[in-house]
Design a protein around this motif. Structure first.
Motif, PDB file in Angstrom:
ATOM      1  N   SER A  19       0.953  -1.164  -0.080  1.00  0.00           N
ATOM      2  CA  SER A  19       0.003   0.055   0.151  1.00  0.00           C
ATOM      3  C   SER A  19       0.948   1.425  -0.027  1.00  0.00           C
ATOM      4  CB  SER A  19      -0.990   0.160   1.196  1.00  0.00           C
ATOM      5  OG  SER A  19      -1.742  -0.996   1.296  1.00  0.00           O
ATOM      6  N   LEU A  20       2.158   1.048   0.890  1.00  0.00           N
ATOM      7  CA  LEU A  20       2.866   2.465   0.747  1.00  0.00           C
ATOM      8  C   LEU A  20       3.534   2.725  -0.445  1.00  0.00           C
ATOM      9  CD1 LEU A  20       4.087   4.461   2.618  1.00  0.00           C
ATOM     10  CD2 LEU A  20       6.015   2.998   3.361  1.00  0.00           C
ATOM     11  N   MET A  21       4.084   1.511  -1.328  1.00  0.00           N
ATOM     12  CA  MET A  21       4.475   1.721  -2.511  1.00  0.00           C
ATOM     13  C   MET A  21       3.340   2.201  -3.508  1.00  0.00           C
ATOM     14  SD  MET A  21       7.713   1.431  -2.747  1.00  0.00           S
ATOM     15  CE  MET A  21       7.645   2.532  -4.196  1.00  0.00           C
TER      16      MET A  21
ATOM     17  N   VAL B 128      -3.424   9.703   2.135  1.00  0.00           N
ATOM     18  CA  VAL B 128      -3.241   8.796   0.777  1.00  0.00           C
ATOM     19  C   VAL B 128      -3.049   7.505   1.338  1.00  0.00           C
ATOM     20  CG1 VAL B 128      -1.678   8.585  -0.924  1.00  0.00           C
ATOM     21  CG2 VAL B 128      -2.453  10.881  -0.484  1.00  0.00           C
ATOM     22  N   PHE B 129      -2.175   7.497   2.293  1.00  0.00           N
ATOM     23  CA  PHE B 129      -1.703   5.764   2.744  1.00  0.00           C
ATOM     24  C   PHE B 129      -2.924   5.095   3.237  1.00  0.00           C
ATOM     25  CE2 PHE B 129      -0.746   2.834   5.901  1.00  0.00           C
ATOM     26  CZ  PHE B 129       0.020   1.906   5.262  1.00  0.00           C
TER      27      PHE B 129
ATOM     28  N   MET C 160      -1.974  -4.231  -7.561  1.00  0.00           N
ATOM     29  CA  MET C 160      -1.166  -3.190  -6.555  1.00  0.00           C
ATOM     30  C   MET C 160      -0.074  -4.022  -6.280  1.00  0.00           C
ATOM     31  SD  MET C 160      -4.174  -2.070  -3.947  1.00  0.00           S
ATOM     32  CE  MET C 160      -2.924  -0.918  -2.856  1.00  0.00           C
ATOM     33  N   MET C 161       0.112  -5.362  -6.216  1.00  0.00           N
ATOM     34  CA  MET C 161       1.289  -5.948  -5.776  1.00  0.00           C
ATOM     35  C   MET C 161       2.434  -5.802  -7.142  1.00  0.00           C
ATOM     36  SD  MET C 161      -0.056  -9.587  -4.134  1.00  0.00           S
ATOM     37  CE  MET C 161      -0.996  -9.444  -2.281  1.00  0.00           C
TER      38      MET C 161
ATOM     39  N   CYS D 204       7.736  -0.063  -8.594  1.00  0.00           N
ATOM     40  CA  CYS D 204       8.239   0.908  -8.099  1.00  0.00           C
ATOM     41  C   CYS D 204       9.263   0.783  -7.037  1.00  0.00           C
ATOM     42  CB  CYS D 204       7.165   1.711  -7.402  1.00  0.00           C
ATOM     43  SG  CYS D 204       5.585   2.365  -8.194  1.00  0.00           S
ATOM     44  N   ARG D 205       9.222  -0.202  -6.339  1.00  0.00           N
ATOM     45  CA  ARG D 205      10.277  -0.370  -5.404  1.00  0.00           C
ATOM     46  C   ARG D 205      11.530  -0.598  -5.839  1.00  0.00           C
ATOM     47  NH1 ARG D 205      13.590  -0.755  -2.707  1.00  0.00           N
ATOM     48  NH2 ARG D 205      14.103  -1.164  -0.457  1.00  0.00           N
TER      49      ARG D 205
END
Lengths: 300, 300
Positions: free
Chosen positions: A209-211, B262-263, B285-286, B292-293
């Motif tokens: 969720s944070l990403m 937002v979180f 989402m995953m 992104c990570r």
């Protein structure tokens, strides 16, 4: 009928599924002197495991002879794949064989597996609390990244049901120690699934969720040049195997939803304290969190 | 009037506040050959810093002579303490001195400090994105834990305002490089505070809230024997200096409340997908989080 396979090096262990966890088991057990067999759909993994001496024999398909040779079978499979495998192949397992697994959820798996097994075959469930951030989905890279040092200092959970014998529980606990885990703990299916919802699945849900709070590629690129270690640590597990984790989440839906709700409640309490300018309420939570966290450091 | 202090080793740097960050600055700068002075209320820290050669001179009190000798003053103080210090002592600072800081919030500090300074004294704000988990509040232990390797591979943010000269901005950027930071980035006060709310304060708020989900001492003790690394990583920063962090949160209240909202929105979206059994929404989402990570790994 085979003798009950106490965990002595003469015993043969078949690993079904040479992913991250199955491969690390195979390496640890072959290094300790066990005879290890492997079944996994990827020929390149079988080839590498044979040439590195990680397995003594292996196959890309279900192989009745390998299954018959096994005193112990370890399933390194996703929950749904495990259920499907046992459904199709349990008749190949000979009496006296002990089965175990590495699955991160138990309620939806353990009883179903036990119900499908032939007379004399026992399934004792376990959960190695160890992993490694996602390396990608390339089978050979995953095999190469799987090393027994993943288990050093880590926890190994044994999750028996009423159907398990003391001998199989003891065998499974021995296995955790042979693999190199620092601590072996026994707990019920319900305790396991509730604890894992909190300790493992909730943390992954938070990191994901944070990403997902970032706003497109430009935003990510800008933020990554500004970040500190707290953000990196918190989101290490945001690199996630989406096929596996979505299945784990769904398989433990009710406990996880419950834990997510508790977390939202605490997070909103902290938000409210900040909105109210209530320094004492914020400091109370911070002090409590600091005290609690000290208990969680990894054992040497 | 002193010459403009370009960052050459002949220059004298006064560190006010030898906490974790101030002490690490002092060590890094004295190792590189700068003449370092220190002011901190704890005599044992002054003694240790002198005997280890980390500072050339120091005092537990405001010392007009030390302040007059400084070409550069670095404030390693909490925001409120920094404002108070400058308010009381700015008349002791001689023209030509450049001031900088390590403060994690900017909007509530920078303009106020700049407004209090005598003619010819320039304040250029910076934020070293580095830290270490809480060691405790014992000043000597904090001093001993502060080492320049904290800065290796980390980001250093320079946060100028309209009042800053190109020379002082350049000096501050040089300082970040001399200290050993991997990357030096310049950004505005507003950009800084918004980014820090997300990258630093939100992550601490999450870790604290997560630790506060545990239910008393028995629960913590039980859970700690079951946990894996994902939970440990996510909560490393839940050991937190409550006095400092409550002040940082309050000093950046609006941006932080915005990021918390937002979180909550994203977390609730994931919760809803799970409640609905919507595998594709969870996997989306995953996958996004995984992509992104990758951008956030620490530079070598």
């Amino acid at each position: 009928m085979k003798q009950f396979p106490y965990l002595i090096p003469e015993r043969t262990v078949l690993i079904v599924g040479l992913g991250l966890m199955g491969s690390a088991y195979a390496r640890a057990l072959s290094e300790t002197g066990y005879r290890v067999l492997g079944i996994t759909p990827h020929q390149e993994v079988i080839d590498a495991a044979l040439s590195e001496g990680v397995i003594h024999a292996g196959d890309t398909d279900v192989n009745a002879d390998l299954i018959a040779q096994a005193d112990i079978i370890v399933f390194g499979l996703y929950p749904t794949v495990l259920l499907d495998w046992v459904h199709k192949n349990s008749h190949l397992i000979s009496p006296g064989t002990v089965l175990t697994d590495v699955t991160g959820v138990k309620a939806c798996v353990v009883e179903q597996v036990q119900a499908m097994l032939p007379e004399g075959v026992e399934y004792i469930s376990a959960h190695p609390m160890a992993g490694r951030e996602l390396i990608g989905n390339e089978p050979l890279a995953v095999f190469r990244a799987a090393t027994p040092d993943m288990f050093r200092g880590a926890n190994y959970l044994v999750v028996p049901t009423e159907k398990n014998t003391p001998e199989a529980i003891c065998l499974c606990e021995q296995l955790g120690r042979v693999l190199g885990f620092a601590r072996v703990t026994r707990l019920s299916v319900e305790e396991h699934d509730r604890a894992i919802a909190f300790l493992s699945q909730l943390t992954h849900a938070i990191a994901v969720s944070l990403m997902c709070c970032t706003d497109g590629e430009g935003d990510v690129s800008r933020l990554s040049s500004l970040t500190g270690d707290s953000f990196r640590d918190l989101t290490r597990i945001a690199k996630i195997n989406d096929a596996m984790w979505s299945e784990l989440f769904l398989s433990n839906r009710e406990p996880l939803l419950g834990q997510m709700d508790v977390f939202i409640d605490r997070f909103c309490a902290l938000r409210q304290a900040l909105a109210d300018g209530d320094t004492e309420a914020m400091r109370d939570m911070m002090r409590r969190s600091t005290d609690c966290r000290r208990a969680f450091d990894r054992q040497a």
